[in-house]
Motif scaffolding. Structure first.
Motif, short mmCIF file in Angstrom:
data_model
loop_
_atom_site.label_atom_id
_atom_site.label_comp_id
_atom_site.label_asym_id
_atom_site.label_seq_id
_atom_site.Cartn_x
_atom_site.Cartn_y
_atom_site.Cartn_z
N LEU A 136 0.92 -1.12 -0.08
CA LEU A 136 -0.24 0.26 -0.32
C LEU A 136 0.72 1.00 -0.18
O LEU A 136 -0.23 2.66 -0.44
N LEU A 137 1.99 0.81 0.43
CA LEU A 137 2.77 2.18 0.50
C LEU A 137 3.04 3.09 -0.80
O LEU A 137 3.21 3.83 -1.11
N SER A 138 3.39 2.04 -2.16
CA SER A 138 3.12 2.16 -3.71
C SER A 138 1.92 3.28 -4.23
O SER A 138 2.96 4.58 -4.83
N GLU A 139 0.83 2.79 -3.24
CA GLU A 139 -0.37 3.28 -3.51
C GLU A 139 -0.20 5.03 -2.90
O GLU A 139 -0.61 6.13 -3.57
N VAL A 140 0.00 5.00 -1.78
CA VAL A 140 0.07 5.92 -1.25
C VAL A 140 1.55 7.22 -1.30
O VAL A 140 0.83 8.60 -1.97
N PHE A 141 3.07 6.91 -2.18
CA PHE A 141 3.48 7.04 -3.00
C PHE A 141 3.28 7.56 -4.55
O PHE A 141 3.39 9.35 -4.86
N LYS A 142 2.39 7.17 -4.47
CA LYS A 142 1.84 7.72 -6.24
C LYS A 142 1.19 9.22 -5.88
O LYS A 142 0.90 10.40 -7.11
N GLY A 143 0.77 9.03 -4.88
CA GLY A 143 -0.06 10.16 -4.22
C GLY A 143 0.44 11.13 -4.03
O GLY A 143 -0.31 12.83 -4.77
N ILE A 144 1.60 11.49 -2.76
CA ILE A 144 1.79 12.22 -3.13
C ILE A 144 3.24 12.72 -3.13
O ILE A 144 3.83 13.73 -3.15
N LEU A 145 3.77 11.82 -3.90
CA LEU A 145 5.70 11.89 -4.36
C LEU A 145 5.69 12.65 -6.01
O LEU A 145 5.03 11.46 -7.03
N PRO A 146 6.14 13.41 -6.63
CA PRO A 146 6.05 13.94 -7.78
C PRO A 146 6.41 11.74 -8.49
O PRO A 146 7.92 11.35 -7.15
N THR A 147 6.70 12.36 -8.95
CA THR A 147 7.45 10.66 -10.04
C THR A 147 8.29 10.26 -9.45
O THR A 147 9.25 9.10 -9.61
N SER A 148 9.71 11.02 -10.08
CA SER A 148 11.04 11.58 -10.27
C SER A 148 11.61 11.08 -8.55
O SER A 148 11.94 9.65 -8.42
N VAL A 149 10.80 11.65 -7.54
CA VAL A 149 11.26 11.10 -6.02
C VAL A 149 11.04 8.97 -6.19
O VAL A 149 11.42 8.67 -4.99
N ARG A 150 9.38 9.16 -6.30
CA ARG A 150 9.19 7.73 -6.01
C ARG A 150 9.63 7.37 -6.95
O ARG A 150 9.86 5.25 -6.38
N ASP A 151 10.14 6.80 -8.36
CA ASP A 151 11.02 6.08 -8.96
C ASP A 151 12.54 6.21 -8.18
O ASP A 151 13.06 5.02 -8.28
N PHE A 152 12.70 7.25 -7.53
CA PHE A 152 14.24 7.01 -6.68
C PHE A 152 14.37 5.97 -4.99
O PHE A 152 14.88 4.96 -5.54
N VAL A 153 12.72 6.63 -4.76
CA VAL A 153 12.71 5.13 -3.97
C VAL A 153 13.31 3.88 -4.08
O VAL A 153 13.30 3.31 -3.42
N ALA A 154 12.13 3.89 -5.02
CA ALA A 154 11.64 2.10 -5.58
C ALA A 154 12.35 1.98 -5.75
O ALA A 154 13.04 0.74 -5.91
N GLY A 155 13.06 2.18 -6.91
CA GLY A 155 14.41 1.89 -7.72
C GLY A 155 15.25 1.34 -6.74
O GLY A 155 16.77 1.14 -6.92
N ARG A 156 15.87 3.49 -5.84
CA ARG A 156 17.46 3.47 -5.97
C ARG A 156 17.30 2.58 -3.96
O ARG A 156 18.16 2.24 -3.69
N VAL A 157 16.56 3.41 -3.65
CA VAL A 157 16.50 2.81 -2.16
C VAL A 157 15.60 1.36 -1.83
O VAL A 157 16.57 0.99 -1.16
N LEU A 158 14.58 1.24 -2.29
CA LEU A 158 14.35 0.17 -2.58
C LEU A 158 14.29 -1.16 -3.29
O LEU A 158 13.85 -2.05 -2.60
N GLY A 159 14.69 -1.29 -4.31
CA GLY A 159 15.72 -2.36 -4.94
C GLY A 159 14.42 -2.75 -6.19
O GLY A 159 14.62 -3.90 -6.37
N VAL A 160 13.22 -2.45 -5.53
CA VAL A 160 12.17 -3.23 -6.02
C VAL A 160 12.27 -2.98 -8.10
O VAL A 160 11.83 -4.25 -8.36
N TYR A 161 13.05 -1.81 -8.34
CA TYR A 161 12.73 -2.21 -9.69
C TYR A 161 13.58 -3.01 -10.35
O TYR A 161 13.86 -3.00 -11.57
N LYS A 162 14.34 -3.25 -9.06
CA LYS A 162 15.65 -5.01 -9.79
C LYS A 162 15.08 -6.44 -9.36
O LYS A 162 15.93 -6.45 -9.95
N THR A 163 14.07 -7.02 -9.30
CA THR A 163 13.38 -7.72 -8.42
C THR A 163 13.47 -8.69 -9.78
O THR A 163 13.04 -10.29 -8.78
#
Length: 282
Positions: A242-269
């Motif tokens: 559900l965090l991804s849903e929250v992020f989509k609603g409140i974060l700019p896309t570039s920031v959301r991509d940074f968190v998901a891709g660089r911080v959490l590594g979701v984009y490399k799974t």
């Protein structure tokens, strides 16, 4: 709904994995009829034998070899079910496939994309359309459970077609839920299931991510079963999705991509995804 006792239950992709687990729960609660659809005839018959042997009740198990990528096969099997079993009261749209590990433009051929859309997005629509009129006309509680994915809520590289199919499934499923409510058919509830990767073999090679562990099939099935009986609109596992849903609603896309891709590594799974050699169903 306290139990599925004396209900007619249909499960697609029922020969193995989560579909088989749903069938076992239906048998344990003494459903009147358990209808199993799958393309794998040998595994389907083995599951049916196990259910009949393990059930202490008079549950009736019916098997149908169905290729849910074909509309004519769905229509033919559904007509047989209505004639031989009767109107279905609980439907699990569980069949699914996954393709991944390549970027969309590197996919060997477009057949994989079309096949993925047929199984994951179109088939649940066609199957539900066959049985919803009977549910609406029924007097008792009825359920439609559509197994989508967390990938239907969050984009992810190397699984574009899969994400597309599951986004379609989520949008359609929840829209039907609202339509039933709007039309006053409150006895028919729709539950949309959005789990993260599940260790059924379909996602072999996919990696967990921080806050997003690989899920055990039994854990998912038990929660879905409980929420299905409650008539819950969504089952999202783990809750951190559900965090991804929250992020989509409140974060700019570039920031959301940074968190998901660089911080959490979701984009490399999906970088080392292999999956099963053959994946006709979920």
């Amino acid at each position: 709904m306290k139990t599925v006792e004396n209900k007619k239950v249909l499960i697609t992709g029922a020969a193995m994995g989560m579909g088989k687990l749903y069938a076992q729960l239906a048998a344990a609660e003494q459903a009147a009829d358990i209808v199993l659809w799958d393309i794998n005839e040998a595994a389907l018959e083995e599951t049916a034998r196990e259910l009949r042997k393990g059930s202490a009740s008079a549950v009736r198990v019916h098997t149908y070899v169905v290729d849910v990528s074909r509309q004519d096969a769905i229509e033919e099997a559904a007509e047989r079910v209505r004639t031989e079993v009767g109107d279905i009261e609980i439907l699990f749209n569980n069949a699914g496939v996954v393709r991944g590990n390549s970027y969309f433009w590197e996919t060997d051929n477009t057949k994989d994309t079309v096949f993925t859309m047929k199984i994951n997005a179109v088939a649940p629509m066609l199957v539900a359309r066959e049985f919803l009129p009977g549910m609406i006309a029924a007097g008792g509680e009825c359920r439609v459970i559509n197994v989508a994915s967390a990938a239907g809520l969050t984009a992810n590289p190397r699984m574009a077609s899969y994400c597309g199919s599951k986004w379609a499934a989520v949008g359609w499923s929840d829209s039907v839920r609202l339509e039933l409510e709007q039309a006053g058919h409150s006895h028919v509830k729709v539950t949309t299931v959005c789990p993260y990767y599940i260790s059924t073999g379909m996602f072999d090679g996919a990696k967990a991510a921080p806050l997003l562990p690989i899920l055990a099939p039994e854990t998912v099935v038990d929660e879905v079963w409980k929420q299905m009986k409650k008539g819950a609109p969504f089952v999202i596992l783990p809750k951190t999705v559900l965090l991804s849903e929250v992020f989509k609603g409140i974060l700019p896309t570039s920031v959301r991509d940074f968190v998901a891709g660089r911080v959490l590594g979701v984009y490399k799974t999906m970088e080392h995804f292999t999956g099963r050699e053959s994946q006709p169903t979920r």
